[in-house]
Design an enzyme around this catalytic site. Structure first.
Site, short mmCIF file in Angstrom:
data_model
loop_
_atom_site.label_atom_id
_atom_site.label_comp_id
_atom_site.label_asym_id
_atom_site.label_seq_id
_atom_site.Cartn_x
_atom_site.Cartn_y
_atom_site.Cartn_z
N ASP A 1 -15.17 2.38 -6.28
CA ASP A 1 -14.56 2.68 -4.99
C ASP A 1 -15.61 1.94 -4.03
O ASP A 1 -15.07 1.95 -2.76
CB ASP A 1 -14.46 4.07 -4.78
CG ASP A 1 -13.67 4.66 -5.68
OD1 ASP A 1 -12.96 4.19 -6.66
OD2 ASP A 1 -13.15 5.99 -5.39
N GLU B 1 -6.37 -0.59 -9.69
CA GLU B 1 -5.87 0.60 -10.21
C GLU B 1 -4.61 1.09 -9.27
O GLU B 1 -4.96 1.26 -7.94
CB GLU B 1 -7.07 1.73 -10.16
CG GLU B 1 -7.74 2.14 -9.02
CD GLU B 1 -8.82 3.15 -9.08
OE1 GLU B 1 -9.78 2.96 -10.16
OE2 GLU B 1 -8.51 4.17 -8.52
#
Length: 879
Positions: A462, A532
């Site tokens: 992230d 994702e």
């Protein structure tokens, strides 16, 4: 009597342990002993011991448990029946966490022959979570102040410490603490109460003569202009264990071709050796068999057998399986990162992998999941912090042609999960922390780099790695594996060290209607490389729901269901249920819910993959979040932890088909997509539009051609505008068949569509979800008449203890047979046979249509029962 009984138990236990210690060690490679069977574990609070005198009998007498390694502590306790059915209901919450706050002992007794003890010996640990003190035969060889880190590998020279006969290896394992960079699950599911403490990867004893060999690495450089020649390079590390100079021969064999390379090592010298085609002619390979990903070619593999010969005798040996292929990355004109395999651009199509909650996957289960990935026409698995408890996952991906994205987990980047303050670069801050992770990075690359399936190393998820840390990552790659691209993060960032990532991670992760993937041009829609994303929950079939939810909580949906969802924003099915009720009508039972869920799962995920295929070359990759599940749940899975595929599985299989026809929900026209590296001419598309009464309202047959690796719009306008069907029912159907030049069916596709469109509220998009203003309407599906179809089947035995079922389905009626589920079940228990590999499933038949569909399954999963074929459908009476 009680004293006599206890004495008898003690005598039997001692005798049993004696038999165990006398067993022949398990051998994997020549001169390598895998220390896997007959370990014993015990909580250190239960036993007051002198580590120098610890043994298996002591643990057994004090209430220890027998286990195998690799294992976590909790996995071992579950195997021993201490905690039953932790995956059912809320049983996981009943397991006390206090039991795992202190260290646990792992003890292994094993026997060695005299000739083994005389050799040089290296003890290898590939994964300990999280710290450990280690003793061999009463001598401490390592302490927890240096043996720490879930992803470190450790090697110890135990030459001279081993005994002929019985030996004792004792490992005191300490659990990870808050702030440690351990294995983690983030918001996908609950965490195990022991935080996966244990010896979670294999332990080996490796023996050699006077010269040992380690870290053999085979890399290839392919001529991508011709694909006709390749250069192989071999690197390995040799060590002289004696105080004298040694002349040796490094002898190798690749597919029946041999070489010998003479070397000299000075006393106790450790030397890195590199062999190239300039020195070894057979390392220049003409017309190589290439390793290709799924649907682009065969994943061809080679094997290198490498030996060290001293005075004509084998001193050490290594065997390496490798593939010849070239991986490149690039940035499109729009700044999106893409990848090429052997010079050909590839659309990355995959799903996010997660290991079992207790890190307890068997090799058979891992292979089944990789085969499922291939079955769905996917070509990639993304690993985020779960790198497999052994090399089985990578071996299977090598074998089946599945690419692997390997990288750290985002749980090191967020305070809630890592348990310490984080900043823009996550929680890895101090020099000592960066040293630990840098060494872990190096260890993992050295462990896995021979696998051709791995195509990229990812430094973050992230967030970006801290610049100093990232530079160390790059330095290590330059030295240890310069053959693969590096990706700084799964998110869209510009690194000071490595430049723009060229990928995005902008969601969505919750309910998303089909049109979103075509319309959205800002967040997760079909452009660039989405690392994702997905349409949210994928509820499993009823059979699986009943295995995880207690009967008294099956309906209505309650907190037991939510416990088997994700965490935080994803611990509810509310968005999914709201969409279901608005689009398909309110459901009133768990049976109805599971039935409609499979339809919705299929409908929602197919267009995600199709949109990314249609929009090439603007798109370069799509990773469904997720592929599988760590335990039984309702979220983010194409098949569940029981290996039961859900409707999304077959939606992906259809939507990711390498050559098929697509309905574009955005511009409402028809496209052909071709993922193959070959041109197709004289193709025929047959398209039919039917109303809710199964009447053909419009049909068309088109011939066309399509270039390799391309997309083509073959019906270049809104289908509804072409047909002029103003009187079409609110819910209608579109059936499409693609035929080759011999008019054989290549693929088919069937859509249920609504005149009332889904209208997302793009202005209100959150990081994980775009709300919906208005929903499509499929309630007319309930008006389909109930019908009977004709079904016959034949089962035959095939190779490798496998059976194949071939099913013939015929719809003799004038009504569409909608969404038929096919199932092979055990005759007595009525449980589904899993895993199973269907050509197609959840199929629909037009009036008069017939189909043949086959599946394979293993006899070893039948539990000695015979099987029966079952089918049922939305409006089809089952057998």
């Amino acid at each position: 009597m009680r004293k006599i009984y206890l004495f008898a138990v003690k005598i039997f236990s001692v005798f049993f342990l004696f038999l165990i210690s006398c067993q022949k060690p398990q051998l994997s490679l020549d001169d390598t002993i895998v220390l896997s069977e007959n370990w014993y574990i015990i909580n250190s609070n239960q036993i007051n011991i002198n580590p120098e005198k610890i043994n298996a009998e002591m643990l057994l007498q004090q209430g220890g448990y027998k286990t195998t390694v690799p294992t976590t502590v909790l996995a071992a306790l579950v195997k021993n029946g201490v905690y039953k059915n932790p995956y059912f209901g809320k049983n996981l919450l009943k397991i006390p966490k206090d039991r795992f706050k202190n260290s646990w002992w792992f003890v292994k007794e094993f026997s060695l022959k005299d000739e083994m003890v005389k050799k040089n010996a290296l003890l290898k640990f590939n994964g300990i979570n999280y710290k450990a003190n280690i003793w061999m035969n009463g001598k401490q060889i390592a302490a927890a102040d240096t043996i720490l880190g879930s992803f470190r590998t450790f090697k110890f020279d135990v030459s001279g410490l081993l005994n002929p006969g019985k030996n004792i290896l004792a490992v005191e394992v300490f659990p990870p603490q808050s702030g440690d960079f351990t294995i983690g699950f983030v918001d996908w599911n609950p965490w195990p109460p022991d935080n996966n403490m244990g010896i979670w990867r294999p332990v080996r004893l490796c023996f050699s003569g006077p010269v040992s060999m380690q870290n053999t690495y085979v890399s290839s450089d392919l001529n991508i202009k011709t694909l006709k020649d390749a250069a192989i390079n071999i690197r390995t590390q040799l060590q002289n264990h004696e105080d004298k100079k040694i002349d040796l021969i490094l002898a190798g064999e690749i597919e029946g071709k041999f070489f010998k390379y003479p070397l000299t090592l000075e006393p106790f010298e450790k030397k890195n050796i590199t062999l190239t085609p300039e020195e070894i002619s057979i390392l220049h390979i003409q017309n190589p068999r290439l390793w290709w990903p799924n649907n682009l070619g065969d994943p061809e593999l080679y094997n290198l057998n490498l030996k060290v010969l001293v005075d004509g005798q084998k001193s050490a040996q290594d065997n390496v399986t490798f593939g010849i292929r070239k991986i490149e990355d690039y940035l499109t004109k729009d700044g999106y990162r893409g990848y090429k395999i052997n010079g050909s651009p590839i659309l990355i199509k995959g799903g996010g992998w997660v290991d079992d909650l207790l890190l307890n996957d068997t090799p058979e289960k891992v292979e089944a999941q990789v085969k499922y990935t291939k079955q769905m026409n996917l070509n990639t698995i993304r690993l985020e912090g779960f790198w497999g408890k052994d090399k089985t996952l990578y071996d299977m991906c090598d074998r089946y042609g599945i690419l692997v994205m390997v990288g750290w987990s985002c749980h090191w980047e967020w305070e809630e999960y890592v348990g310490k303050a984080c900043d823009e670069f996550g929680g890895i801050k101090t020099d000592s922390e960066m040293d630990l992770i840098t060494q872990s990075w190096k260890d993992q690359i050295a462990l896995l780099r021979n696998h051709p399936s791995i195509f990229v190393w990812m430094g973050g998820s992230d967030k970006l790695p801290r610049p100093k840390l990232e530079q160390e990552y790059l330095n290590i790659l330059k030295k240890e594996d310069p053959t693969r691209p590096y990706l700084a993060s799964a998110g869209g960032f510009k690194s000071r060290v490595s430049g723009p990532t060229g990928v995005k991670m902008n969601g969505p992760y919750a309910y998303t209607p089909p049109v979103y993937w075509y319309e959205d041009t800002v967040n997760g829609g079909a452009f660039g490389f989405n690392t994702e994303t997905g349409p949210g929950p994928q509820v499993p079939p009823l059979e699986s729901i009943k295995k995880m939810i207690p009967s008294e909580h099956l309906w209505p949906i309650d907190h037991y269901w939510e416990f088997h969802c994700g965490r935080n924003n994803f611990n509810t099915l509310d968005r999914y249920v709201k969409a279901m009720n608005n689009r398909y009508g309110k459901v009133n039972s768990v049976e109805e819910f599971a039935k409609v869920a499979q339809v919705m799962n299929y409908e929602l995920i197919r267009p995600m993959f199709e949109a990314f295929m249609v929009n090439r070359p603007k798109t370069t990759g799509i990773i469904q979040w997720m592929l599988n599940s760590a335990w039984p749940e309702m979220y983010w899975q194409l098949f569940d932890s029981y290996l039961m595929p859900n409707g999304a599985f077959y939606g992906v299989k259809k939507g990711a088909h390498p050559l098929h026809l697509v309905y574009n929900y955005g511009d409402k026209s028809i496209y052909a997509v071709n993922e193959y590296n070959q041109y197709f001419g004289d193709l025929k598309a047959e398209i039919k539009v039917l109303d809710i009464h199964s009447k053909i309202k419009w049909q068309e047959a088109l011939t066309f051609e399509i270039e390799k690796n391309s997309t083509k719009r073959i019906l270049p306008a809104d289908v509804m505008e072409i047909t002029g069907l103003s009187d079409l029912s609110d819910t209608y159907f579109m059936g499409m068949r693609l035929l080759d030049s011999e008019r054989r069916e290549i693929s088919n596709n069937f859509y249920w569509l609504s005149k009332k469109p889904d209208i997302p509220d793009y202005a209100s998009t959150d990081w994980y979800f775009t709300p919906v203003k208005e929903y499509a309407d499929f309630k007319e599906l309930d008006s389909l008449p109930s019908i009977e179809i004709e079904a016959s089947y034949h089962i035959e035995k095939t190779k490798d203890n496998e059976r194949k079922i071939t099913v013939s389905l015929v719809n003799p009626t004038n009504t569409i047979a909608f969404f038929i589920e096919l199932k092979v079940a055990k005759k007595k228990s009525k449980e589904s046979v899993l895993p199973i590999y269907w050509d197609d499933n959840y199929v629909s038949l037009l009036p008069g249509e017939q189909k043949k569909i086959s599946a394979t399954f293993s006899e070893s999963n039948l539990d000695g029962e015979d099987v029966i074929f079952k089918y049922s459908g939305w409006n089809v009476k089952g057998n």
